[in-house]
Design a protein around this motif. Structure first.
Motif, short mmCIF file in Angstrom:
data_model
loop_
_atom_site.label_atom_id
_atom_site.label_comp_id
_atom_site.label_asym_id
_atom_site.label_seq_id
_atom_site.Cartn_x
_atom_site.Cartn_y
_atom_site.Cartn_z
N VAL A 10 0.84 -1.19 0.00
CA VAL A 10 0.00 0.00 0.00
C VAL A 10 0.88 1.25 0.00
O VAL A 10 0.62 2.21 -0.71
N THR A 11 1.95 1.20 0.77
CA THR A 11 2.87 2.35 0.83
C THR A 11 3.53 2.57 -0.52
O THR A 11 3.72 3.71 -0.94
N ASP A 95 11.27 -2.12 -8.45
CA ASP A 95 10.34 -2.27 -7.32
C ASP A 95 11.08 -2.65 -6.04
O ASP A 95 10.79 -2.12 -4.97
N ILE A 96 12.04 -3.56 -6.16
CA ILE A 96 12.83 -3.97 -4.98
C ILE A 96 13.60 -2.78 -4.44
O ILE A 96 13.64 -2.56 -3.22
N ASN A 97 14.21 -2.01 -5.32
CA ASN A 97 14.95 -0.82 -4.87
C ASN A 97 14.02 0.17 -4.18
O ASN A 97 14.39 0.77 -3.17
N HIS A 101 14.37 1.23 -0.36
CA HIS A 101 14.42 2.65 0.02
C HIS A 101 13.36 2.95 1.08
O HIS A 101 13.63 3.62 2.07
N LEU A 102 12.17 2.42 0.85
CA LEU A 102 11.08 2.61 1.81
C LEU A 102 11.43 1.98 3.16
O LEU A 102 11.22 2.59 4.21
N LEU A 103 11.98 0.79 3.13
CA LEU A 103 12.38 0.12 4.38
C LEU A 103 13.47 0.91 5.09
O LEU A 103 13.46 1.04 6.33
N ASP A 104 14.43 1.47 4.33
CA ASP A 104 15.47 2.31 4.94
C ASP A 104 14.84 3.52 5.63
O ASP A 104 15.23 3.88 6.75
#
Length: 182
Positions: A10-11, A95-97, A101-104
């Motif tokens: 969703v994010t 998408d993985i990147n 980035h979102l997880l970071d």
């Protein structure tokens, strides 16, 4: 874990990765599909092969006449499949990147939250300690005042009791003297 993955997806949607994509009319879309050539312009044969040297699809006739010295000729189907896999791979990597980035960002936010929480906790502890000191000071003052009042009351009671004892002794002495005289 399922909820977490759903949250991340969703994010990612919220990141609007498709904001630069433009929509087209369905009629235009069909026309563009029709524009892909499946037959050779020179020989009218179906295009089955691909020449990596010239980066173009070829029919059997073109290969034998114009590309006989070219190496690495492959079937057009395998090249298209490989291209589609590579595009899919690039899309997945993008998408993985984005997810990484979102997880970071999430990790940084949580780390910041921890530091902020620790600082706020220390501030609260200091406030509690200061309040405790004020309360102790006030209780000490109350204790001193109550002890002083208690001592004053005791002094009054003792004074009253001594006065009473003195009166009783005087009366007793008078009565005793009066008895002896009689």
């Amino acid at each position: 874990m399922k909820d977490y993955v759903q949250h991340v997806l969703v994010t990612i949607k919220d990141l609007k990765l498709s904001r630069d994509h433009k929509t087209i009319d369905i009629k235009s879309y069909k026309q563009s599909i029709g524009a892909i050539k499946t037959n050779c312009d020179k020989h009218g044969q179906q295009l089955y092969l691909y020449c990596p040297s010239h980066l173009m699809p070829c029919c059997n006739e073109c290969i034998s006449t114009n590309h006989s010295k070219c190496t690495g000729i492959k079937s057009l189907t395998s090249v298209v499949e490989k291209t589609q896999v590579e595009k899919s791979k690039e899309s997945v990597e993008k998408d993985i990147n984005s997810i990484l980035h979102l997880l970071d960002k999430m990790v940084n936010n949580k780390s910041t939250n921890i530091k902020t929480g620790e600082q706020q906790c220390e501030g609260i502890k200091e406030s509690i300690h200061k309040i405790r000191q004020k309360m102790n000071k006030h209780l000490d003052q109350l204790e001193e005042k109550l002890c002083q009042e208690t001592n004053e009351l005791l002094d009054q009671v003792k004074s009253t009791a001594r006065d009473f004892i003195s009166e009783v002794k005087e009366e007793k002495t008078k009565k005793f003297k009066n008895r002896n005289i009689e």
